[in-house]
Design an enzyme around this catalytic site. Structure first.
Site, PDB file in Angstrom:
ATOM      1  N   HIS A 190       0.829  -1.203   0.000  1.00  9.83           N
ATOM      2  CA  HIS A 190       0.000   0.000   0.000  1.00  9.83           C
ATOM      3  C   HIS A 190       0.867   1.258   0.000  1.00  9.83           C
ATOM      4  O   HIS A 190       0.496   2.280  -0.561  1.00  9.83           O
ATOM      5  CB  HIS A 190      -0.935  -0.001   1.203  1.00  9.83           C
ATOM      6  CG  HIS A 190      -1.991  -1.040   1.065  1.00  9.83           C
ATOM      7  ND1 HIS A 190      -2.930  -1.003   0.070  1.00  9.83           N
ATOM      8  CD2 HIS A 190      -2.208  -2.179   1.740  1.00  9.83           C
ATOM      9  CE1 HIS A 190      -3.697  -2.055   0.151  1.00  9.83           C
ATOM     10  NE2 HIS A 190      -3.281  -2.797   1.161  1.00  9.83           N
ATOM     11  N   ARG A 297       5.038 -12.877 -21.386  1.00 13.28           N
ATOM     12  CA  ARG A 297       5.952 -14.005 -21.610  1.00 13.28           C
ATOM     13  C   ARG A 297       5.947 -14.863 -20.344  1.00 13.28           C
ATOM     14  O   ARG A 297       6.748 -14.670 -19.445  1.00 13.28           O
ATOM     15  CB  ARG A 297       7.356 -13.489 -21.912  1.00 13.28           C
ATOM     16  CG  ARG A 297       7.465 -12.730 -23.229  1.00 13.28           C
ATOM     17  CD  ARG A 297       8.876 -12.165 -23.414  1.00 13.28           C
ATOM     18  NE  ARG A 297       9.191 -11.888 -24.809  1.00 13.28           N
ATOM     19  CZ  ARG A 297       9.176 -10.672 -25.355  1.00 13.28           C
ATOM     20  NH1 ARG A 297       8.854  -9.628 -24.637  1.00 13.28           N
ATOM     21  NH2 ARG A 297       9.498 -10.509 -26.634  1.00 13.28           N
ATOM     22  N   ARG A 333       1.100 -15.754 -23.285  1.00 17.31           N
ATOM     23  CA  ARG A 333       1.751 -16.789 -24.094  1.00 17.31           C
ATOM     24  C   ARG A 333       2.137 -17.944 -23.177  1.00 17.31           C
ATOM     25  O   ARG A 333       2.683 -17.714 -22.096  1.00 17.31           O
ATOM     26  CB  ARG A 333       3.009 -16.207 -24.736  1.00 17.31           C
ATOM     27  CG  ARG A 333       3.846 -17.281 -25.392  1.00 17.31           C
ATOM     28  CD  ARG A 333       5.006 -16.700 -26.117  1.00 17.31           C
ATOM     29  NE  ARG A 333       6.113 -16.374 -25.236  1.00 17.31           N
ATOM     30  CZ  ARG A 333       7.203 -15.721 -25.635  1.00 17.31           C
ATOM     31  NH1 ARG A 333       7.291 -15.302 -26.878  1.00 17.31           N
ATOM     32  NH2 ARG A 333       8.188 -15.473 -24.811  1.00 17.31           N
ATOM     33  N   GLU A 432       5.997 -16.904 -35.901  1.00 19.04           N
ATOM     34  CA  GLU A 432       7.401 -16.519 -35.711  1.00 19.04           C
ATOM     35  C   GLU A 432       8.346 -17.475 -36.411  1.00 19.04           C
ATOM     36  O   GLU A 432       9.553 -17.467 -36.177  1.00 19.04           O
ATOM     37  CB  GLU A 432       7.735 -16.383 -34.227  1.00 19.04           C
ATOM     38  CG  GLU A 432       7.421 -17.601 -33.389  1.00 19.04           C
ATOM     39  CD  GLU A 432       7.712 -17.382 -31.899  1.00 19.04           C
ATOM     40  OE1 GLU A 432       8.373 -16.405 -31.526  1.00 19.04           O
ATOM     41  OE2 GLU A 432       7.269 -18.238 -31.105  1.00 19.04           O
ATOM     42  N   ASN A 455      10.907 -11.050 -33.793  1.00 17.09           N
ATOM     43  CA  ASN A 455      12.265 -11.351 -33.301  1.00 17.09           C
ATOM     44  C   ASN A 455      12.709 -12.718 -33.813  1.00 17.09           C
ATOM     45  O   ASN A 455      13.778 -12.863 -34.412  1.00 17.09           O
ATOM     46  CB  ASN A 455      12.318 -11.342 -31.771  1.00 17.09           C
ATOM     47  CG  ASN A 455      11.742 -10.084 -31.179  1.00 17.09           C
ATOM     48  OD1 ASN A 455      11.709  -9.056 -31.839  1.00 17.09           O
ATOM     49  ND2 ASN A 455      11.274 -10.160 -29.952  1.00 17.09           N
ATOM     50  N   ASP A 456      11.872 -13.706 -33.549  1.00 13.52           N
ATOM     51  CA  ASP A 456      12.226 -15.038 -34.032  1.00 13.52           C
ATOM     52  C   ASP A 456      12.037 -15.153 -35.541  1.00 13.52           C
ATOM     53  O   ASP A 456      12.796 -15.840 -36.223  1.00 13.52           O
ATOM     54  CB  ASP A 456      11.388 -16.107 -33.315  1.00 13.52           C
ATOM     55  CG  ASP A 456      12.014 -16.480 -31.981  1.00 13.52           C
ATOM     56  OD1 ASP A 456      13.249 -16.644 -31.932  1.00 13.52           O
ATOM     57  OD2 ASP A 456      11.282 -16.592 -30.985  1.00 13.52           O
ATOM     58  N   ARG A 466      19.512 -14.780 -33.161  1.00 14.99           N
ATOM     59  CA  ARG A 466      19.103 -13.429 -32.747  1.00 14.99           C
ATOM     60  C   ARG A 466      20.053 -12.791 -31.748  1.00 14.99           C
ATOM     61  O   ARG A 466      19.978 -11.593 -31.509  1.00 14.99           O
ATOM     62  CB  ARG A 466      17.656 -13.414 -32.244  1.00 14.99           C
ATOM     63  CG  ARG A 466      17.403 -14.268 -31.042  1.00 14.99           C
ATOM     64  CD  ARG A 466      15.928 -14.489 -30.825  1.00 14.99           C
ATOM     65  NE  ARG A 466      15.336 -13.487 -29.951  1.00 14.99           N
ATOM     66  CZ  ARG A 466      14.097 -13.558 -29.478  1.00 14.99           C
ATOM     67  NH1 ARG A 466      13.319 -14.584 -29.817  1.00 14.99           N
ATOM     68  NH2 ARG A 466      13.628 -12.645 -28.689  1.00 14.99           N
ATOM     69  N   CYS A 503       4.001  -8.482 -32.222  1.00 14.84           N
ATOM     70  CA  CYS A 503       4.469  -8.337 -30.832  1.00 14.84           C
ATOM     71  C   CYS A 503       5.989  -8.399 -30.734  1.00 14.84           C
ATOM     72  O   CYS A 503       6.542  -8.324 -29.645  1.00 14.84           O
ATOM     73  CB  CYS A 503       3.833  -9.380 -29.927  1.00 14.84           C
ATOM     74  SG  CYS A 503       4.317 -11.052 -30.330  1.00 14.84           S
TER      75      CYS A 503
HETATM   76  C1  PEP Z   1       9.252 -12.834 -31.002  1.00 10.99           C
HETATM   77  O1  PEP Z   1       9.904 -13.851 -31.265  1.00 10.99           O
HETATM   78  O2  PEP Z   1       9.162 -11.863 -31.767  1.00 10.99           O
HETATM   79  C2  PEP Z   1       8.525 -12.717 -29.719  1.00 10.99           C
HETATM   80  C3  PEP Z   1       7.677 -11.766 -29.508  1.00 10.99           C
HETATM   81  O3  PEP Z   1       8.806 -13.607 -28.754  1.00 10.99           O
HETATM   82  P1  PEP Z   1      10.207 -13.672 -27.943  1.00 10.99           P
HETATM   83  O4  PEP Z   1      10.967 -12.429 -28.226  1.00 10.99           O
HETATM   84  O5  PEP Z   1       9.812 -13.838 -26.521  1.00 10.99           O
HETATM   85  O6  PEP Z   1      10.837 -14.902 -28.507  1.00 10.99           O
HETATM   86 MG    MG Z   2       9.651 -15.677 -30.126  1.00  5.11          MG
END
Ligand code: PEP
Ligand code: MG
Length: 559
Positions: A190, A297, A333, A432, A455-456, A466, A503
């Protein structure tokens, strides 16, 4: 200069002299009372006095911080009305001839122990215990006819303490408080909430280095980063001035955008959501006025553990995010374990190329018992808000068929166990992998939404790990590829009447916001600090000129 670090609660820069708050040490000894009825009357009188005091504190808090935050003093009144709490003290007086003060102390101990033993939600329980202590301290004060402890501040101060009880925070003279820093406590206490609401920079959990010998030292608190600079040098002081100016501009932007739609000048609306890892990120998502959570995540719940988090622990976490978001969408996720997120207790084999190996949904589908625990927790939490479940690293339709079978088993189990859940939770997949892109027409028939994990996706499509330093060079040089994939995924999603979000990190790059809109991406989920710049960009765009849209697509996608 000395630096101390803790958990930032409310972003701001506060400058002042460090002042330490110490709660009065109260010694309570056990005494045997002969006239138990008289002691009961003494207890009842003190209790009534506390109720009156709490009513007064409640109205003061409503005026200062609003009704929601003032609720804490209603909760404290409820504790005083709680039969178990009151009976425990009355019984100790009547049966053990205990003095009322000792009955209070004993009851606090009993309740704290009982609550710690019966719940797995440790943070929540420590808050409740803090509430009981706070109310009980008030009772003791009245029983002992002591005046309320006043923490008088003469100048702008950095108020430091081990921890504050909620009522101690509300009593502080805000005009003299530049920041609040505590050694212990949680960012959801609080104290933290009140600091946030009152707009006071606040750092919690600085640890034992926050000690009395620092009393009266000049300090600058940077609660954007959770750092206290004690006796800062000139350079640090200037840097912090600069930071304050930048953050001030951001805040101004936020004030302008708060509650406004993310709509282009010609009326195209797009969702802007937050990517978060765990409960500690919720605040930042909310402060930046997100439209919901676009990616939680969930593997972060598994990462700092020695063993699998059980269903209840997961349930409490998911429920908390959903309730905090108050009906806004929350995309969770399922665990993305493996590759960078290896965990000993999963006992996964060592692999030469973990990013291309046994990870993510593959682990879940081969360990249905672990997967089911997470799904059970998610389904149970679903009744608390707008939950959507996202499955990572999908490469074909069969995986979704298997996921759906497992979901049906989970639902049957929950029904059998009499647990409540929503039957129609939207399920989506992270697009992805190039495989998912190429099959996005078929996958769209199976799910309720797509979320593109750039990203992936860039890692796999450009064949560059990556975390390889070359990633930052190779991927931007070949953005056409990922943008074309985004187009394909959006087109297939829309042809099947489902939405497509982005995302991955690319979603936050404002150089591409316009082209994402041209491609009809439905929503962008970005790290909380990127929400405002993305929203600002969206509101500056005008897509009404069809020719310009075509040219823009041609420029970025070469098609
Ligand atoms: C991605 O791969 O773009 C993603 C959002 O997941 P993470 O970065 O957690 O692999
Ligand atoms: Mg990913």
């Amino acid at each position: 200069m000395q630096k101390l670090m803790g958990n930032a609660v409310y972003g701001g820069i506060g400058r002042g002299v460090m002042k330490f708050f110490h709660r009065e040490e109260v010694v309570i000894s056990k005494a045997r009372v002969g006239d138990t009825l008289r002691e009961l009357r003494r207890f009842a009188y003190a209790r009534n006095e506390v109720v009156e005091e709490l009513k007064h504190l409640y109205s003061q808090a409503v005026d200062e911080v609003g009704e929601d935050e003032a609720q804490i003093f209603l909760i404290h009144q409820m504790i005083l009305d709680d039969n178990q709490y009151v009976n425990s003290m009355e019984k100790l007086i009547l049966n053990d001839h205990s003095n009322a003060e000792f009955a209070v102390v004993r009851t606090v101990k009993l309740f704290s122990k009982m609550m710690e033993e019966t719940s797995t939600e440790s943070e929540y329980i420590s808050e409740r215990i803090a509430d009981i202590r706070d109310v009980s301290a008030r009772l003791l004060r009245h029983l002992q006819n002591r005046d309320e402890q006043v923490f008088k501040l003469e100048e702008m101060s950095i108020v430091c303490a081990d921890d504050f009880l909620p009522s101690e925070t509300i009593m502080l003279d805000k005009s003299k408080v530049a920041a609040i820093c505590t050694s212990y406590g949680s960012t959801n206490s609080h104290t933290a909430i009140l600091a946030r609401t009152r707009g006071i920079p606040c750092i919690i959990g600085v640890g034992d280095d926050l000690k009395d010998e620092l009393e009266n030292k000049y300090c600058i608190v940077d609660s954007y980063s959770g750092i206290m600079y004690i006796e800062p040098d000139n350079e640090t002081s200037k840097l912090l001035d600069h930071k304050e100016a930048i953050e001030g501009r951001k805040r101004e932007l936020l004030t302008r955008l708060r509650g406004r739609k993310n709509i282009t000048r010609d009326g195209r609306e797009i969702e802007v959501l937050a990517n978060i890892c765990d409960l500690t990120d919720i605040e930042s998502a909310k402060v930046n006025d997100c439209g919901g959570i676009g990616l939680l995540r969930s593997e972060y719940l598994y990462l700092d553990k020695e063993d699998y988090p059980n269903e209840d622990v997961q349930f409490y976490n998911y429920r908390r995010v959903l309730t905090e978001m108050q009906g806004k969408p929350v995309v969770i996720r399922t665990m993305d374990i493996g590759a960078d997120n290896e965990l000993d207790y999963f006992g996964l084999d060592q692999e030469k190329n973990p990013a291309l190996g046994f990870r993510s949904i593959r682990v879940c589908l081969s360990r249905p018992e672990i997967f089911k625990t997470q799904l059970r927790a998610l389904f149970r939490a679903s009744v608390y808000g707008d939950l959507r479940i996202l499955f990572p690293l999908i490469i074909d339709v069969d995986e979704i068929v298997k996921i759906k079978e497992i979901i049906n088993e989970v639902k049957a189990e929950l029904l059998r166990d009499g647990k409540q859940f929503k039957d129609n939770i939207p399920i989506g997949i992270l697009v992805e992998t190039p495989a998912a892109v190429m099959l996005s027409d078929l996958l769209a028939e199976q799910v309720d939404f797509f979320s593109i994990g750039t990203n992936d996706l860039e890692q796999y499509s450009n064949a560059i790990y990556r975390h390889n330093p070359q990633f930052e060079k190779i991927c931007p040089a070949n953005r056409i590829c990922v943008l074309r994939m985004i187009k394909m995924v959006c087109d297939n999603a829309h042809a099947h009447g489902i939405k497509a979000y982005i995302c991955g990190e690319l979603g936050a790059d404002t150089n591409f916001t316009e082209v994402f809109l041209d491609l009809h991406v439905d929503g962008l989920s970005v790290t909380p600090t990127n929400i405002l710049p993305v929203r600002k960009t969206i509101r500056s765009l005008n897509l009404s000129d069809r020719r310009q849209v075509r040219q823009n697509i041609q420029k970025h996608l070469k098609c």
